[in-house]
Write an enzyme that holds these catalytic residues in place. Sequence first.
Site, PDB file in Angstrom:
ATOM      1  CB  THR A 122      -0.926  -0.029   1.236  1.00 28.70           C
ATOM      2  OG1 THR A 122      -1.705  -1.224   1.163  1.00 28.70           O
ATOM      3  CG2 THR A 122      -1.843   1.184   1.265  1.00 28.70           C
ATOM      4  CG  LEU A 153      -5.818 -10.011   0.538  1.00 27.93           C
ATOM      5  CD1 LEU A 153      -4.453 -10.699   0.623  1.00 27.93           C
ATOM      6  CD2 LEU A 153      -6.817 -10.897  -0.198  1.00 27.93           C
ATOM      7  CD  GLU A 155      -4.326  -8.632  10.140  1.00 31.43           C
ATOM      8  OE1 GLU A 155      -4.418  -9.187  11.239  1.00 31.43           O
ATOM      9  OE2 GLU A 155      -3.607  -7.647   9.930  1.00 31.43           O
ATOM     10  CB  CYS A 263      -5.261  -1.793   7.144  1.00 31.88           C
ATOM     11  SG  CYS A 263      -4.393  -3.342   6.928  1.00 31.88           S
TER      12      CYS A 263
HETATM   13  C1  UGA Z   1      -8.929  -3.854   6.278  1.00 30.44           C
HETATM   14  C2  UGA Z   1      -9.885  -3.876   5.075  1.00 30.44           C
HETATM   15  O1  UGA Z   1     -11.175  -4.340   5.496  1.00 30.44           O
HETATM   16  C3  UGA Z   1      -9.351  -4.760   3.950  1.00 30.44           C
HETATM   17  O2  UGA Z   1     -10.211  -4.663   2.822  1.00 30.44           O
HETATM   18  C4  UGA Z   1      -7.947  -4.258   3.560  1.00 30.44           C
HETATM   19  O3  UGA Z   1      -7.379  -5.034   2.531  1.00 30.44           O
HETATM   20  C5  UGA Z   1      -7.053  -4.320   4.776  1.00 30.44           C
HETATM   21  O4  UGA Z   1      -7.625  -3.473   5.817  1.00 30.44           O
HETATM   22  C6  UGA Z   1      -5.693  -3.797   4.370  1.00 30.44           C
HETATM   23  O5  UGA Z   1      -5.589  -2.630   3.984  1.00 30.44           O
HETATM   24  O6  UGA Z   1      -4.749  -4.600   4.294  1.00 30.44           O
HETATM   25  P1  UGA Z   1      -8.461  -5.509   8.354  1.00 30.44           P
HETATM   26  O7  UGA Z   1      -7.622  -4.399   8.910  1.00 30.44           O
HETATM   27  O8  UGA Z   1      -7.921  -6.890   8.312  1.00 30.44           O
HETATM   28  O9  UGA Z   1      -8.895  -5.179   6.824  1.00 30.44           O
HETATM   29  O10 UGA Z   1      -9.784  -5.584   9.261  1.00 30.44           O
HETATM   30  P2  UGA Z   1     -11.306  -5.137   9.142  1.00 30.44           P
HETATM   31  O11 UGA Z   1     -12.160  -6.318   9.158  1.00 30.44           O
HETATM   32  O12 UGA Z   1     -11.513  -4.170   8.059  1.00 30.44           O
HETATM   33  O13 UGA Z   1     -11.496  -4.379  10.554  1.00 30.44           O
HETATM   34  C7  UGA Z   1     -10.776  -3.180  10.846  1.00 30.44           C
HETATM   35  C8  UGA Z   1     -11.264  -2.577  12.152  1.00 30.44           C
HETATM   36  O14 UGA Z   1     -12.590  -2.080  12.000  1.00 30.44           O
HETATM   37  C9  UGA Z   1     -11.334  -3.562  13.320  1.00 30.44           C
HETATM   38  O15 UGA Z   1     -10.871  -2.929  14.483  1.00 30.44           O
HETATM   39  C10 UGA Z   1     -12.812  -3.899  13.442  1.00 30.44           C
HETATM   40  O16 UGA Z   1     -13.211  -4.281  14.727  1.00 30.44           O
HETATM   41  C11 UGA Z   1     -13.425  -2.557  13.043  1.00 30.44           C
HETATM   42  N1  UGA Z   1     -14.823  -2.679  12.562  1.00 30.44           N
HETATM   43  C12 UGA Z   1     -15.093  -3.303  11.405  1.00 30.44           C
HETATM   44  C13 UGA Z   1     -15.839  -2.113  13.320  1.00 30.44           C
HETATM   45  O17 UGA Z   1     -15.608  -1.528  14.395  1.00 30.44           O
HETATM   46  N2  UGA Z   1     -17.114  -2.185  12.856  1.00 30.44           N
HETATM   47  C14 UGA Z   1     -17.413  -2.809  11.695  1.00 30.44           C
HETATM   48  O18 UGA Z   1     -18.616  -2.832  11.331  1.00 30.44           O
HETATM   49  C15 UGA Z   1     -16.389  -3.378  10.950  1.00 30.44           C
END
Ligand code: UGA
Length: 432
Positions: A122, A153, A155, A263
């Site tokens: 990124t 992606l 995690e 991320c």
């Molecule tokens: C995120 C993106 O979702 C991916 O598409 C992207 O590829 C990745 O970053 C990256 O740039 O490599 P990730 O960090 O693995 O993925 O996790 P997410 O599932 O997106 O969650 C991120 C944060 O948001 C977590 O703390 C989660 O608890 C929070 N979250 C997510 C919420 O508080 N509410 C939600 O409804 C969804």
Amino acid sequence: MKVCIIGTGYVGLVTGTCFADLGNDVICVDRDKNKIENLKIGKVPIFEPGLEELIIKNSKIKTLNFSTDINKSIRNSNIIFICVGTPTNNKTNSVELKYVYQAVRSIKKNLNNYKIIVNKSTVPVTVGDKIEKILTSKKNKKNFDVVSNPEFLREGEAIRDFTYPDRVVVGTSSKKANKIIKSLYLPLIKKDSRYINTSRRGAELIKYASNAFLATKISYINELANMCEKASVDIKDVSIGMGLDQRIGDRFLRAGPAYGGSCFPKDTKALVYAADKFKVNLSIVKSVIKFNELRKNLPTEKIHKILGKNLKNKKITFLGVTFKPGTDDMREASSIKVIPYLAKRNAEIRYYEPTGYKKEFKKLKNVKFFTNIKDACMLSDLIIIHTEWNEFKQLNFRKLVNKKIIKIFDMRNLYSPDNMKNNKISYFGIGR
Ligand code: UGA
């Protein structure tokens, strides 16, 4: 196709393994000898459901290989993916690009025939241009194309996200490179997903714009959750009601603590930094960053509200400590801030975490890891549901805690407040 993956971190490892599983000849390189030796015998350094099995399967049939010899690996491949880390430089808030440029210099030395250099790390808009400039010399002028192909992606869901992508974004103006990369992704595109060919800068920006938008969506629902608490409305109802509008969509509308992980916090800052360089004020993203920073205080404020000012000797149990389920990643998890805060106030912390003991709390003497939920919860003064692992979704707290007064702080709104009330449990969620 012969594919070389530079960097066996989370993105590189998942990408290389999944391309090997599609029948390509993949070599993953890293300068960390220990890591490569372990990967060769099927020992995977990260926790990602399904990854280890795929690595073992494809290593056996030799479509997936590991090496520390970057020069040879580049020379033997036609497509080189750069998948190295781009952490935030804490002094400047800019993106640290030294690992990307180190990889590019290795590629430059080994351009023995036409190669496509695909950047998956990124990076801010224009880095692809810089990579091309570094690679260009009189000798190898037409011998390569530089393409941007960001990863999306999550995690814990990375294999699934790779195999069933919502979209594959490929930034290049080279017809030749586009044709080759499209054929590499063909088995996945057939599964109804979308392939987008855009400019290289466009692809770079799509990555940041997507992550910043998702961070904004979460912060928006989190801010509304604050209002719900005052107005006696359940944020879950609001999320459902909003999410059914297809223009809005129901995903990433779960209220909770500050968003974490490696991320969103990093990419929102990097986007603002890059826009500032173009003299554009991304005021919305800036306020999201600020809001999320402030939200990090929410868990401790709530805990004091539930248990009072004095936390000395209070038994507090954490169910889960990672930033989200499906991963062992602790980066920017709420627990990293909350547990030391409570420990300093002499609370007695117990935690159960499906991915095991966490070295992050090693130095805190009144923090103890438990290998099962029951022992972690027994006689606790407060149970905090920190991470929404499936195994926390249907617990019988009356049996687990074995106390008359039971208090639950559900940071992920997994339980029904009405059911809790019927069971005479003091229940505190977020935004309800
Ligand atoms: C995120 C993106 O979702 C991916 O598409 C992207 O590829 C990745 O970053 C990256 O740039 O490599 P990730 O960090 O693995 O993925 O996790 P997410 O599932 O997106 O969650 C991120 C944060 O948001 C977590 O703390 C989660 O608890 C929070 N979250 C997510 C919420 O508080 N509410 C939600 O409804 C969804």
